[in-house]
Design an enzyme around this catalytic site. Structure first.
Site, mmCIF file in Angstrom:
data_model
loop_
_atom_site.group_PDB
_atom_site.id
_atom_site.type_symbol
_atom_site.label_atom_id
_atom_site.label_comp_id
_atom_site.label_asym_id
_atom_site.label_seq_id
_atom_site.Cartn_x
_atom_site.Cartn_y
_atom_site.Cartn_z
ATOM 1 N N ALA A 428 0.759 -1.176 0.106
ATOM 2 C CA ALA A 428 0.009 0.042 0.090
ATOM 3 C C ALA A 428 0.994 1.300 0.187
ATOM 4 O O ALA A 428 0.476 2.209 -0.933
ATOM 5 C CB ALA A 428 -1.076 -0.038 1.264
ATOM 6 N N ASP A 454 9.928 -6.353 -4.145
ATOM 7 C CA ASP A 454 8.897 -6.843 -3.126
ATOM 8 C C ASP A 454 8.570 -8.537 -3.506
ATOM 9 O O ASP A 454 8.750 -8.871 -4.727
ATOM 10 C CB ASP A 454 7.527 -6.226 -3.542
ATOM 11 C CG ASP A 454 6.638 -6.602 -2.430
ATOM 12 O OD1 ASP A 454 6.207 -7.760 -1.914
ATOM 13 O OD2 ASP A 454 6.051 -5.627 -1.776
ATOM 14 N N ASP A 526 6.227 -3.654 6.253
ATOM 15 C CA ASP A 526 5.128 -3.771 7.061
ATOM 16 C C ASP A 526 5.629 -4.759 8.573
ATOM 17 O O ASP A 526 4.508 -4.736 9.283
ATOM 18 C CB ASP A 526 3.810 -4.559 6.786
ATOM 19 C CG ASP A 526 4.268 -5.834 6.239
ATOM 20 O OD1 ASP A 526 5.365 -6.172 6.131
ATOM 21 O OD2 ASP A 526 3.171 -6.428 5.488
ATOM 22 N N CYS A 582 0.619 -23.366 29.576
ATOM 23 C CA CYS A 582 -0.490 -23.701 30.663
ATOM 24 C C CYS A 582 -1.488 -22.629 30.656
ATOM 25 O O CYS A 582 -2.839 -23.306 31.023
ATOM 26 C CB CYS A 582 0.110 -23.790 32.018
ATOM 27 S SG CYS A 582 0.839 -22.355 32.597
#
Length: 1008
Positions: A428, A454, A526, A582
């Site tokens: 973006a 990218d 990002d 746990c």
């Protein structure tokens, strides 16, 4: 909203909430299709506004090509009609129309929101009064040179249904006192660093035991006390609190009233982040009015850098400024001198902020602007040498960059064209940066180049906020498509697309030669980890970096300028989704816990078993190394082999078998496991006398009873059965009615709890490994070997036998399972359930995103590019920017200077380094140590390259002698590292303080 549309807008829905569904029925007029109007229109189309009508009566010229919707072929055509053709391609769900006639009242009456850009003051006042009277939301957005103006009038009675960002807070109650006022103690979450509630918040209570009077009361106003404590109403007459309960924030709608522009112009309500900014904003308020008056008087804007015109604007402003307080004449004069400028970054900021106000008007999410906002980047005029620019330097050239030349001059435009930049990320922010770079002419001249990288491909969910991509581009590489798109916008731009990750694995590609050729780096990443790594590379090569980030309506920009600004400061580390085992297994108390538990279930049911079975059944692997157990982690062999046996025993023949498996698993998880836990620790169990076991962060659970008519129960079984069938290569079925009939006929044996079963209560107990029973392991291995031989039957089995399923946040079946599994777990423990979209966001670790924020942030980043290209070395000219579009706040501050530290008797900056050059021959370790001793007087005790020890004074004499004689390149060859022109070494010196461990200048050795 249909499923495909929900997937398209999913990241935006996390920002705008349920009100986003109103967008499809909205009608918006955008008047003026120069830079600001184009940004408003593009953002609204991408966001999915039902109908966007473009209005402009002007024609495109060479100078208006700063507007990214127009190309050279559109010159001479109407701007609205030419822009409509491009915008219509952005989103097939939005109707985009063009109007080139008058803005008559009859025409305006059909719109829900009207946005004016590039309009005269008379037109603004006329249309503003009409819209105010008709209840039409009215917005003015204007950009002139280095200043922007925004005005909102949403009528006399505008109701904001969701005023604040994020979901309402909900917390588990731990205690409530009897008193006046009563005090509530509640439980924080793993990612809560302060109060969850604030003074004045309204809350309700539910599920409280003992003090039941609080349940289902009207909302109560609270006051925040210390950490995780609230002061509420008078509880002195209520029953004593026993246990349990939830305290939930209530957000009520707010009604706001606005003045029409005709009244607000004279007595403006100007929104500022800091009261100190108000005089400057009032001066800009007067300056914009004076500019309108100048244009009426002269029929044109002030000529760039023409002192006579600027003085005339100042005279006009003085007459207005007297009514509204002192006038900052320097601001008005500077504003007027470049008001003819048309800058893409400024248009992006103003247009994006205006578009967000439109979205507020439609969705009724977030507080609208009340009522005026001004911002400027006039600090650009303080750049060294900028004051010497003349009217001739900034005069129009008939170029597409005339609007930029009007501010910075023609010589600067040539400098922009020669730039070499590295854009990391084409998502973006990356798309918006590349769009701006194309409009600015960055790397559009001789010697210029932009490299964009990218790794990702384009997905459907990208399209609503990533301007450069279309539906036909889905699955194509982002960087390749983005590069082609910006070349179409500006054929002169030089851009090279890569599909590489920037990290240690690509340091040869993005190494010395690459980084040293760059003028700057723009980060559009990002993750904090990736951004930090990129900064470390820029620090090493002294390369300017522009770091940008967004999350929902928030965004920031940080310029990192070598030797001038500080480096990025690490913020609070976000939760990584890891919780104590746990807590997840036995004591969850937030929906984040149950969602992570569901993610772990997904992996443990549909991914790992298939991987283990396939590895066991792989003939080539098994023949090569049949000692399967020996290849497994210590203590895991028995567990994994039992899992393989279970998967082979449970192999389904058909869909009905898959349903039976899913129903049994439901019973095991949501009834039997909880019943066993309560058998070990009954509700009345005490840790010690008077101290209940089920208290604090341990919520007492209850078993569920399966009901095939319960939607969540059925959703879980169908999703689990579908995934189980997929893993075992069995055709699934989606017939809910048929599934219900099968499930009703199933009868499961009653659960019998085990006595003596150990349940770990602490993390340490979870990690204790049970000794391996070698005999049992050998028997199980032999059984499985025989089973495998029977399956193979002397021939090669179907490989792979199973299909591992990897969680994918955009696969609805995967999210169906996670949502149902988590909500059933939440029901077990009395935790508030969450919806499908929220489950997807949390489990998929999705960052909310919207086009308006990314566009504004990219614009703010590009303002800093101007300063970098100019070669600015004045810290006061740079700005860190923080943006909150949810309440229309923009905070721009001077960056901090570099941090310093003391080492070796002097002060060093975080940018400082020691540089040593080899004289035509390969350097030895001894020469490095001698250089440090001679140059700085430091006696080195340890010398390292990364984790490789080159010299250690504590070694024996023979080893030290060998280390000192080693050439640096020999050490690299021994570790398998590729040859480098420059090595970064670290060292420890004699007499260092303990504090010096991470504060010493790095040593860079240049090799021949």
């Amino acid at each position: 909203m249909a499923g495909s549309e929900e997937r398209l807008y999913s990241r935006q829905l996390y920002v705008l909430g349920g009100g986003a569904r109103r967008l499809a029925g909205a009608r918006v007029l955008v008047s003026g299709l120069r830079g600001t109007g184009a940004q408003v229109a593009a953002a609204l189309v991408l966001a999915g506004t039902g109908r966007v009508v473009l209005h402009d009566r002007g024609t495109a010229s060479g100078g208006s090509l700063v507007q990214f919707l127009l190309g050279e072929n559109d010159v001479g055509q109407n701007r609205a009609e030419a822009s409509q053709r491009v915008l219509a391609e952005l989103n097939p769900h939005t109707v985009v129309a063009a109007h080139t006639g008058e803005l008559s009242e009859a025409f305006l009456a059909s719109f829900q929101v009207v946005v004016l850009t590039e309009s005269s003051l008379e037109e603004q006042l006329r249309i503003g009064d009409f819209c105010h009277d008709r209840g039409i939301c009215f917005i003015v957005a204007d950009t002139k040179g280095l200043a922007g103006q925004l005005f909102c009038d949403f009528g006399k009675h505008f109701v904001v249904e969701e005023p604040a960002e994020g979901d309402p807070v909900c917390a588990i109650v731990q205690d409530i006192s009897q008193g006046n006022p009563g005090v509530v103690t509640y439980m924080g979450t793993e990612d809560s660093y302060g109060h969850l509630f604030s003074d004045g918040d309204l809350v309700t209570f539910s599920g409280v035991e003992g003090m039941t009077e609080l349940n289902d009361q009207e909302p109560i106003c609270v006051r925040a006390l210390g950490a995780f404590k609230l002061e509420i109403c008078d509880t002195s007459s209520f029953s004593p609190y026993r246990c349990g309960g939830l305290v939930s924030q209530v957000r009520l709608p707010q009604e706001h009233s606005y003045e029409p522009m005709s009244r607000s112009l004279v007595d403006p309500k100007i929104h500022v982040v800091n009261p100190k900014e108000l005089p400057r904003s009032r001066s800009l308020h007067a300056a914009f009015q004076a500019l309108h008056a100048f244009r009426r008087e002269r029929s044109h804007l002030p000529r760039p850098r023409a002192p006579v015109d600027a003085e005339r604007v100042l005279e006009l402003a003085r007459s207005l400024g007297a009514q509204q307080g002192p006038l900052d004449e320097d601001v008005v004069r500077a504003f007027a001198s470049v008001s003819a400028g048309d800058l893409c970054p400024m248009a992006a900021i103003t247009g994006a902020m205006a578009a967000q106000e439109v979205l507020k008007a439609i969705t009724r999410k977030f507080l609208p602007l009340d009522q005026w906002l001004y911002f400027d980047a006039l600090e650009c005029l303080a750049l060294e040498g900028a004051e010497r620019l003349t009217e001739e330097d900034c005069a129009p050239r008939g170029s597409r960059y005339d609007g930029q030349i009007a501010v910075f001059g023609a010589a600067f435009q040539e400098q922009l064209g020669r730039q070499k930049y590295f854009v990391v990320g084409a998502g973006a922010i990356g798309c918006e940066l590349l769009k701006n770079f194309a409009m600015m002419g960055l790397a559009a001249g001789p010697g210029g180049d932009i490299t964009v990288t990218d790794m990702d491909s384009i997905a459907l969910s990208n399209l609503h906020r990533q301007l450069l991509y279309r539906t036909a581009d889905i699955s194509k590489p982002k960087s390749v498509v983005a590069a082609a798109a910006v070349r179409h916008m500006n054929p002169d731009i030089r851009v090279t697309a890569h599909q590489n990750q920037v990290g240690p694995a690509t340091e040869l590609l993005y190494g010395d030669n690459f980084f040293r050729s760059l003028d700057g780096v723009a980060s559009a990443l990002d993750t904090l980890e990736a951004r930090a790594y990129l900064e470390s590379r820029c620090l090493h090569y002294l390369t300017p970096l522009l770091d940008s980030g967004t999350e929902g309506p928030w965004g920031n920009v940080l310029p990192v300028v070598p030797s001038l600004t500080d480096l990025l400061r690490p913020g609070a580390t976000p939760g990584d989704g890891t919780f104590p085992l746990c807590t997840l297994r036995y004591f969850p108390h937030t929906i984040q816990h149950t969602l992570q538990w569901a993610r772990d279930e997904f992996v443990g049911l549909f991914q790992l078993p298939a991987e283990h079975v396939n590895r066991f059944m792989d003939t080539a692997w098994f023949c090569r190394d049949p000692a399967f157990p020996e290849q497994l982690p210590a203590g895991k062999a028995l567990e994994v082999l039992e899992q393989v046996r279970g998967s082979l025993q449970e192999r389904p023949r058909d869909w009905q078998d898959c349903l039976h498996w899913a129903r049994r698993h439901w019973q095991s998880r949501y009834h039997d496991a909880i019943a066993q836990l309560l058998h070990n620790f009954p509700p009345e169990h005490e840790t010690s006398p008077g101290v209940p076991f089920w208290s604090g962060d341990k919520s007492c659970p209850h078993p569920l009873t399966f009901d095939p008519d319960n939607d969540t129960h059925l959703d879980y079984v169908l999703a689990a059965a579908h995934l189980f069938a997929q893993a075992h290569k069995v055709p699934p079925c989606s017939d809910r009615v048929a599934a219900q009939a099968i499930l009703r006929s199933m009868v499961l044996p009653p659960f019998v709890p085990q006595d003596g079963l150990q349940i770990p209560l602490e993390e340490e107990q979870e990690e204790v490994q049970v000794p391996v029973d070698n005999r049992q392991l050998a028997e199980l291995t032999q059984d499985l070997v025989q089973w495998r031989q029977e399956l193979v039957g002397g021939e090669v089995a179907q490989v792979p036998l199973m299909d591992p399923i990897y969680f994918e946040k955009d696969d609805d079946i995967h999210v169906n399972f996670i949502t149902a599994a988590s909500n059933l777990r939440a029901e077990n423990y009395g935790i508030p359930r969450t919806d499908w979209m929220t489950s997807k966001r949390i489990a998929g670790r999705i960052l909310p995103a919207i086009i308006t924020t990314t566009a504004a942030v990219a614009g703010l980043a590009c303002l800093e590019v101007y300063k970098l290209v100019w070669g600015c070395r004045d810290l006061s000219c740079y700005r860190n920017s923080n943006l909150w579009l949810s309440d229309c706040r923009l905070l721009r501050m001077q960056p901090l200077p570099p941090r310093t530290y003391q080492y070796g008797g002097r002060e060093w900056s975080c940018w400082d380094r020691l540089e040593m050059r080899a004289d035509g021959q390969e350097m030895t370790v001894q020469e490095v140590l001698d250089w440090l001793q001679k140059t700085h007087g430091w006696t080195v005790t340890k010398l390292l390259h990364g984790y490789t020890m080159l010299y250690d004074r504590e070694e024996d004499e023979e080893t030290r002698t060998w280390q000192l004689a080693q050439r640096l390149l020999e050490n690299l060859e021994d570790t398998g590292e590729p040859r480098r022109r420059e090595l970064e070494l670290s060292y420890v010196c004699e007499g260092e303080d303990a504090e010096a461990e991470d504060a010493r200048p790095p040593l860079l050795c240049s090799l021949p």
